[in-house]
Scaffold this motif. Structure first.
Motif, mmCIF file in Angstrom:
data_model
loop_
_atom_site.group_PDB
_atom_site.id
_atom_site.type_symbol
_atom_site.label_atom_id
_atom_site.label_comp_id
_atom_site.label_asym_id
_atom_site.label_seq_id
_atom_site.Cartn_x
_atom_site.Cartn_y
_atom_site.Cartn_z
ATOM 1 N N MET A 8 0.827 -1.199 0.000
ATOM 2 C CA MET A 8 0.000 0.000 0.000
ATOM 3 C C MET A 8 0.869 1.260 0.000
ATOM 4 O O MET A 8 0.543 2.237 -0.677
ATOM 5 C CB MET A 8 -0.934 -0.001 1.219
ATOM 6 N N ASN A 9 1.999 1.239 0.714
ATOM 7 C CA ASN A 9 2.920 2.377 0.694
ATOM 8 C C ASN A 9 3.393 2.659 -0.728
ATOM 9 O O ASN A 9 3.437 3.811 -1.161
ATOM 10 C CB ASN A 9 4.127 2.125 1.595
ATOM 11 N N GLY A 10 3.763 1.616 -1.450
ATOM 12 C CA GLY A 10 4.225 1.773 -2.827
ATOM 13 C C GLY A 10 3.142 2.293 -3.750
ATOM 14 O O GLY A 10 3.388 3.154 -4.603
ATOM 15 N N ILE A 11 1.922 1.787 -3.590
ATOM 16 C CA ILE A 11 0.802 2.227 -4.425
ATOM 17 C C ILE A 11 0.484 3.694 -4.154
ATOM 18 O O ILE A 11 0.309 4.486 -5.087
ATOM 19 C CB ILE A 11 -0.437 1.336 -4.191
ATOM 20 N N ILE A 12 0.432 4.063 -2.880
ATOM 21 C CA ILE A 12 0.135 5.459 -2.525
ATOM 22 C C ILE A 12 1.233 6.374 -3.042
ATOM 23 O O ILE A 12 0.948 7.456 -3.575
ATOM 24 C CB ILE A 12 -0.048 5.598 -0.996
ATOM 25 N N GLN A 13 2.491 5.966 -2.922
ATOM 26 C CA GLN A 13 3.599 6.787 -3.410
ATOM 27 C C GLN A 13 3.489 7.021 -4.914
ATOM 28 O O GLN A 13 3.631 8.147 -5.393
ATOM 29 C CB GLN A 13 4.937 6.135 -3.074
ATOM 30 N N ARG A 14 3.206 5.973 -5.655
ATOM 31 C CA ARG A 14 3.095 6.086 -7.113
ATOM 32 C C ARG A 14 1.929 7.003 -7.500
ATOM 33 O O ARG A 14 2.073 7.884 -8.344
ATOM 34 C CB ARG A 14 2.913 4.703 -7.724
ATOM 35 N N GLU A 15 0.786 6.796 -6.868
ATOM 36 C CA GLU A 15 -0.392 7.595 -7.209
ATOM 37 C C GLU A 15 -0.224 9.058 -6.810
ATOM 38 O O GLU A 15 -0.596 9.958 -7.564
ATOM 39 C CB GLU A 15 -1.646 7.007 -6.561
ATOM 40 N N LEU A 16 0.342 9.303 -5.622
ATOM 41 C CA LEU A 16 0.557 10.685 -5.186
ATOM 42 C C LEU A 16 1.547 11.405 -6.098
ATOM 43 O O LEU A 16 1.368 12.586 -6.398
ATOM 44 C CB LEU A 16 1.056 10.726 -3.737
ATOM 45 N N SER A 17 2.579 10.712 -6.534
ATOM 46 C CA SER A 17 3.548 11.320 -7.448
ATOM 47 C C SER A 17 2.854 11.793 -8.713
ATOM 48 O O SER A 17 3.086 12.916 -9.185
ATOM 49 C CB SER A 17 4.644 10.322 -7.814
ATOM 50 N N GLN A 18 1.998 10.952 -9.243
ATOM 51 C CA GLN A 18 1.303 11.310 -10.474
ATOM 52 C C GLN A 18 0.292 12.431 -10.233
ATOM 53 O O GLN A 18 0.172 13.348 -11.045
ATOM 54 C CB GLN A 18 0.606 10.089 -11.053
ATOM 55 N N ILE A 20 0.361 14.832 -7.911
ATOM 56 C CA ILE A 20 1.050 16.100 -7.682
ATOM 57 C C ILE A 20 1.671 16.625 -8.976
ATOM 58 O O ILE A 20 1.645 17.820 -9.248
ATOM 59 C CB ILE A 20 2.099 15.955 -6.560
ATOM 60 N N GLN A 21 2.196 15.725 -9.777
ATOM 61 C CA GLN A 21 2.851 16.136 -11.018
ATOM 62 C C GLN A 21 1.855 16.615 -12.070
ATOM 63 O O GLN A 21 2.101 17.603 -12.756
ATOM 64 C CB GLN A 21 3.663 14.973 -11.575
ATOM 65 N N VAL A 22 0.693 15.947 -12.180
ATOM 66 C CA VAL A 22 -0.234 16.225 -13.276
ATOM 67 C C VAL A 22 -1.429 17.074 -12.850
ATOM 68 O O VAL A 22 -1.797 18.028 -13.537
ATOM 69 C CB VAL A 22 -0.729 14.893 -13.904
ATOM 70 N N GLU A 23 -2.036 16.750 -11.720
ATOM 71 C CA GLU A 23 -3.319 17.354 -11.351
ATOM 72 C C GLU A 23 -3.196 18.658 -10.571
ATOM 73 O O GLU A 23 -3.995 19.568 -10.762
ATOM 74 C CB GLU A 23 -4.151 16.357 -10.531
ATOM 75 N N VAL A 24 -2.229 18.753 -9.664
ATOM 76 C CA VAL A 24 -2.104 19.940 -8.815
ATOM 77 C C VAL A 24 -1.404 21.028 -9.622
ATOM 78 O O VAL A 24 -0.298 20.839 -10.107
ATOM 79 C CB VAL A 24 -1.327 19.621 -7.519
ATOM 80 N N ARG A 25 -2.053 22.181 -9.724
ATOM 81 C CA ARG A 25 -1.526 23.244 -10.570
ATOM 82 C C ARG A 25 -1.025 24.437 -9.758
ATOM 83 O O ARG A 25 -1.171 25.581 -10.184
ATOM 84 C CB ARG A 25 -2.590 23.694 -11.552
ATOM 85 N N ASP A 26 -0.456 24.195 -8.623
ATOM 86 C CA ASP A 26 0.073 25.279 -7.793
ATOM 87 C C ASP A 26 1.547 25.474 -8.137
ATOM 88 O O ASP A 26 2.369 24.582 -7.918
ATOM 89 C CB ASP A 26 -0.088 24.935 -6.313
ATOM 90 N N PRO A 27 1.926 26.636 -8.662
ATOM 91 C CA PRO A 27 3.325 26.850 -9.051
ATOM 92 C C PRO A 27 4.291 26.878 -7.863
ATOM 93 O O PRO A 27 5.486 26.683 -8.041
ATOM 94 C CB PRO A 27 3.300 28.206 -9.768
#
Length: 115
Positions: A8-18, A20-27
């Motif tokens: 679950m740690n690995g899955i959460i890390q992978r999903e959060l990375s994506q 933050i990189q794609v969806e969050v638009r805070d400069p």
């Protein structure tokens, strides 16, 4: 149980990375890397260790931006995970990269001083 937690740690890390990189638009977040995720055994809290890359980047502002976006990030994570309750996210600044660079510089200085 440990195997489930590590997976679950690995899955959460992978999903959060994506997310933050794609969806969050805070400069103010800039180039943020998730180095590790550590969940509690009941998967209710997830400590997310982050590193901000860039020489002129203000880490404090990046952490504030992440904490402001915490609810949005968690809601997107809930849509991607197939678990009943998504863990509460706690963002922690990971300074191990800076510490490693400092130690490497000290060792290099000692080696050049001996020569």
């Amino acid at each position: 149980m440990i195997l489930k937690k590590d997976k679950m740690n690995g899955i959460i890390q992978r999903e959060l990375s994506q997310i933050i990189q794609v969806e969050v638009r805070d400069p103010k977040i800039g180039f943020c890397t998730i180095t590790a995720v550590d969940t509690t055994t009941d998967l209710s809290i997830a400590k997310v260790y982050v590193t901000f890359l860039g020489k002129d980047f203000d880490t404090r502002k990046g952490m504030e931006a992440l904490n402001r976006s915490k609810g949005f990030i968690r809601s997107l994570l809930a849509k991607r995970l197939t678990i009943r309750k998504v863990p509460e996210l706690i963002f922690v600044n990971d300074t191990s990269l800076e510490y490693g660079n400092k130690i490497e510089k000290i060792i290099d200085d000692l080696n050049h001083h001996d020569k």
